[in-house]
Design an enzyme around this catalytic site. Structure first.
Site, PDB file in Angstrom:
ATOM      1  N   LYS A   1       0.874  -1.189   0.000  1.00 28.31           N
ATOM      2  CA  LYS A   1       0.000   0.000   0.000  1.00 28.31           C
ATOM      3  C   LYS A   1       0.897   1.221   0.000  1.00 28.31           C
ATOM      4  O   LYS A   1       2.045   1.162   0.451  1.00 28.31           O
ATOM      5  CB  LYS A   1      -0.877   0.000   1.256  1.00 28.31           C
ATOM      6  CG  LYS A   1      -2.088   0.875   1.171  1.00 28.31           C
ATOM      7  CD  LYS A   1      -3.273   0.177   0.527  1.00 28.31           C
ATOM      8  CE  LYS A   1      -4.440   1.131   0.354  1.00 28.31           C
ATOM      9  NZ  LYS A   1      -5.647   0.454  -0.129  1.00 28.31           N
ATOM     10  N   ASP A  55      -7.071   4.517  -4.305  1.00 21.63           N
ATOM     11  CA  ASP A  55      -7.721   4.374  -2.998  1.00 21.63           C
ATOM     12  C   ASP A  55      -8.314   5.762  -2.727  1.00 21.63           C
ATOM     13  O   ASP A  55      -8.525   6.541  -3.672  1.00 21.63           O
ATOM     14  CB  ASP A  55      -6.711   3.931  -1.920  1.00 21.63           C
ATOM     15  CG  ASP A  55      -7.375   3.554  -0.592  1.00 21.63           C
ATOM     16  OD1 ASP A  55      -7.991   2.488  -0.509  1.00 21.63           O
ATOM     17  OD2 ASP A  55      -7.293   4.346   0.379  1.00 21.63           O
TER      18      ASP A  55
HETATM   19  P1  NDP Z   1     -12.986   7.987  -2.380  1.00 12.97           P
HETATM   20  O1  NDP Z   1     -11.890   8.961  -2.217  1.00 12.97           O
HETATM   21  O2  NDP Z   1     -13.597   7.799  -3.713  1.00 12.97           O
HETATM   22  O3  NDP Z   1     -14.178   8.330  -1.371  1.00 12.97           O
HETATM   23  C1  NDP Z   1     -13.965   8.377   0.017  1.00 12.97           C
HETATM   24  C2  NDP Z   1     -15.264   8.807   0.684  1.00 12.97           C
HETATM   25  O4  NDP Z   1     -15.113   8.695   2.093  1.00 12.97           O
HETATM   26  C3  NDP Z   1     -15.602  10.262   0.424  1.00 12.97           C
HETATM   27  O5  NDP Z   1     -16.995  10.418   0.478  1.00 12.97           O
HETATM   28  C4  NDP Z   1     -14.922  10.969   1.595  1.00 12.97           C
HETATM   29  O6  NDP Z   1     -15.476  12.236   1.925  1.00 12.97           O
HETATM   30  C5  NDP Z   1     -15.176   9.995   2.715  1.00 12.97           C
HETATM   31  N1  NDP Z   1     -14.112  10.119   3.735  1.00 12.97           N
HETATM   32  C6  NDP Z   1     -12.777  10.041   3.539  1.00 12.97           C
HETATM   33  N2  NDP Z   1     -12.112  10.250   4.692  1.00 12.97           N
HETATM   34  C7  NDP Z   1     -13.055  10.484   5.613  1.00 12.97           C
HETATM   35  C8  NDP Z   1     -13.010  10.755   6.990  1.00 12.97           C
HETATM   36  N3  NDP Z   1     -11.859  10.852   7.663  1.00 12.97           N
HETATM   37  N4  NDP Z   1     -14.202  10.913   7.639  1.00 12.97           N
HETATM   38  C9  NDP Z   1     -15.389  10.802   6.970  1.00 12.97           C
HETATM   39  N5  NDP Z   1     -15.481  10.558   5.653  1.00 12.97           N
HETATM   40  C10 NDP Z   1     -14.342  10.379   4.996  1.00 12.97           C
HETATM   41  O7  NDP Z   1     -12.424   6.604  -1.805  1.00 12.97           O
HETATM   42  P2  NDP Z   1     -12.952   5.117  -2.032  1.00 12.97           P
HETATM   43  O8  NDP Z   1     -14.426   5.134  -2.183  1.00 12.97           O
HETATM   44  O9  NDP Z   1     -12.120   4.508  -3.096  1.00 12.97           O
HETATM   45  O10 NDP Z   1     -12.522   4.424  -0.660  1.00 12.97           O
HETATM   46  C11 NDP Z   1     -13.398   4.359   0.477  1.00 12.97           C
HETATM   47  C12 NDP Z   1     -12.933   3.262   1.413  1.00 12.97           C
HETATM   48  O11 NDP Z   1     -12.929   2.009   0.705  1.00 12.97           O
HETATM   49  C13 NDP Z   1     -11.508   3.418   1.965  1.00 12.97           C
HETATM   50  O12 NDP Z   1     -11.455   2.872   3.268  1.00 12.97           O
HETATM   51  C14 NDP Z   1     -10.678   2.541   1.030  1.00 12.97           C
HETATM   52  O13 NDP Z   1      -9.480   2.114   1.629  1.00 12.97           O
HETATM   53  C15 NDP Z   1     -11.649   1.383   0.829  1.00 12.97           C
HETATM   54  N6  NDP Z   1     -11.390   0.577  -0.343  1.00 12.97           N
HETATM   55  C16 NDP Z   1     -11.390   1.134  -1.597  1.00 12.97           C
HETATM   56  C17 NDP Z   1     -11.140   0.332  -2.701  1.00 12.97           C
HETATM   57  C18 NDP Z   1     -11.265   0.860  -4.086  1.00 12.97           C
HETATM   58  O14 NDP Z   1     -11.242   0.054  -5.011  1.00 12.97           O
HETATM   59  N7  NDP Z   1     -11.407   2.167  -4.302  1.00 12.97           N
HETATM   60  C19 NDP Z   1     -10.799  -1.090  -2.551  1.00 12.97           C
HETATM   61  C20 NDP Z   1     -10.937  -1.595  -1.197  1.00 12.97           C
HETATM   62  C21 NDP Z   1     -11.194  -0.767  -0.152  1.00 12.97           C
HETATM   63  P3  NDP Z   1     -14.709  13.601   1.514  1.00 12.97           P
HETATM   64  O15 NDP Z   1     -15.020  13.774   0.060  1.00 12.97           O
HETATM   65  O16 NDP Z   1     -15.268  14.649   2.395  1.00 12.97           O
HETATM   66  O17 NDP Z   1     -13.248  13.342   1.786  1.00 12.97           O
END
Ligand code: NDP
Length: 449
Positions: free
Chosen positions: A122, A162
């Site tokens: 990662k 991510d």
């Molecule tokens: P994105 O950047 O597309 O979206 C993240 C979302 O989570 C946004 O709505 C963001 O809000 C919110 N968020 C981020 N940090 C915080 C925080 N500290 N508190 C509250 N809300 C938060 O990321 P992904 O959708 O790709 O990833 C989301 C999760 O899924 C992560 O944990 C990631 O590790 C996991 N994941 C993702 C994969 C993928 O293929 N993309 C694969 C496996 C797991 P804001 O816009 O305000 O930051």
């Protein structure tokens, strides 16, 4: 086991998320270690918790006004027993070495569960893409890759997206890698469909998390039809998870970002979801704007200092945390249990604190930890690597079928491992045991390296 945990804590006392992830895995694999004394002799716990390599580097870049900034870049190459290091890059101001290590550690077992030949890694940076122009993001990505390119390659280490790293960032990172290496190879996954990406990769994490939930419900003779669902986040995972819940007849009531959440009692249908995608992906704006178009929905800002997140206090049948680590605290866990939520399937990585996990297990919820439930993303990344090596692209239906099959088999693997070690119905133990055994056996086969 206690020795290993205190050693890790003493070595890197500030890496709390990493300690949390290690403690969970170690607690689950206790019966495995008891049955296999050779693991102790070969110090598998000490070896599997120490990254094979940690890279940390300076990332200087210039903003649109000519001001220079410096961020910190990371890549943790955790374990290559099963294949090249594989795992995403996260760009978010909260990123530090402890967070990247926890994510890399989880990734090792997740990748093992997919049955594809992928080790775990990662990376990322404390750079915040929010509010930056496209040119600024491009200059940052180019500077990041100007160091990272030395350490990665299609048979060595294959990063992906991510939080904060989507199609735009992957494009800039890939362009710089290609220029520096003078070769066009599948060194990153999550690429655009026009130049080496796989169909369904964008959708895979969200879809896979729902496929896993459907498998868990099937063990009780139930489906998602008519189920009321709480979803957090509004990024890649949350958006496609919502789409798949709708496909399977469920109703999504909430979506959120780091400022607050919307609650729509009528349900977020396909038109509303398309609007969220426009808001988040094109306009790069806040979820609060949803209520301007759909005034029947309610927006609630969330104060991070509050003792609970009201999103998790609504009556529902299922919960899908899809934002970030530790977003469900013990009080949130209690609220979910009190409100009759019977299923929690984690799209995010480690979104529930250990006390919340204990509650889910104690109350016998259908609870799927992220390393099993959200493995669909990396699984389709593995399929993207396979297609890149063959210089082919499979049709959408074929990739989706493979994804479904992989999620079904991860579910089966967790159930079987649970039964083998007398922890039936405990998907945390099942996922940790199955993921761990495969990795450490490969390490033992490959000798002391
Ligand atoms: P994105 O950047 O597309 O979206 C993240 C979302 O989570 C946004 O709505 C963001 O809000 C919110 N968020 C981020 N940090 C915080 C925080 N500290 N508190 C509250 N809300 C938060 O990321 P992904 O959708 O790709 O990833 C989301 C999760 O899924 C992560 O944990 C990631 O590790 C996991 N994941 C993702 C994969 C993928 O293929 N993309 C694969 C496996 C797991 P804001 O816009 O305000 O930051």
């Amino acid at each position: 086991m206690d020795e290993i945990i205190s050693l890790i804590k003493n070595k890197d006392p500030e890496q709390r998320e990493f300690h949390q992830a290690v403690e969970e895995v170690i607690a689950s694999v206790k019966p495995v270690l008891e049955r296999n004394p050779e693991y102790r002799q070969h110090a598998v716990l000490a070896r599997v918790t120490e990254p094979e390599r940690v890279l940390m580097f300076r990332v200087p870049w210039m903003d649109d006004d000519g001001q220079v900034h410096v961020n910190r870049g990371f890549r943790v190459e955790m374990n290559s027993a099963l294949g090249p290091y594989k795992g995403g890059l996260r760009f978010h101001p909260s990123v530090n070495l402890g967070i990247i290590k926890f994510l890399a550690f989880e990734q090792v077992f997740k990748n093992s569960l997919t049955t594809l030949a992928m080790g775990g890694g990662k990376g990322g940076s404390d750079f915040n893409p929010k509010g930056k122009s496209d040119d600024e993001v491009m200059r940052f990505c180019q500077s990041f890759m100007a160091e990272l390119y030395r350490h990665i390659g299609p048979n060595t280490d294959v990063p992906a997206g991510d939080i904060g790293v989507g199609a735009r960032e992957i494009g800039f990172l890939f362009g710089m890698y290609k220029k520096l290496r003078n070769e066009f190879t599948g060194v990153l996954t999550g690429k655009s469909l026009d130049w080496g990406g796989s169909l369904i990769r964008l959708e895979a994490t969200g879809y896979g998390t729902v496929y896993f939930a459907a498998e868990m419900l099937a063990t009780k003779g139930e489906t998602l039809e008519g189920k009321r669902c709480l979803v957090s986040g509004s990024g890649n995972v949350a958006q496609f998870l919502t789409e798949k819940v709708l496909d399977l007849g469920g109703k999504v009531l909430t979506l959120s970002d780091s400022s607050g959440y919307i609650y729509d009692d009528e349900g977020i249908d396909r038109d509303k979801l398309a609007y969220v995608q426009h808001l988040k992906n094109i306009m790069r704006s806040r979820i609060s704007e949803y209520t301007a178009k759909y005034p029947n929905a309610v927006y609630t800002p969330v104060d991070p200092l509050l003792d609970h997140n009201p999103l998790w206090a609504h009556k529902a049948d299922c919960a899908f945390p899809c934002a970030t680590q530790n977003e469900i605290n013990a009080q949130d866990g209690q609220n979910l249990v009190n409100n009759g939520v019977g299923l929690v399937s984690e799209g995010a990585n480690m979104p529930s604190v250990p006390d919340a996990v204990d509650l889910f297990v104690e109350h016998r919820l259908l609870y799927a930890p992220g390393k099993a439930a959200n493995a669909g993303g990396v699984a389709v990344s593995g399929l993207e690597m396979a297609q890149n090596s063959m210089r082919l692209s499979w049709p959408r239906e074929e990739v989706d079928e493979r994804l479904k099959h992989i999620m079904k088999s991860i579910h089966r693997t967790c159930v079987d491992a649970g039964e083998m070690y007398n922890v039936q119905g405990n998907y945390v133990a099942g996922a940790n045991i199955a993921g761990f055994v495969k990795v450490v056996n490969a390490m033992l086969d490959q000798g002391l390296v």
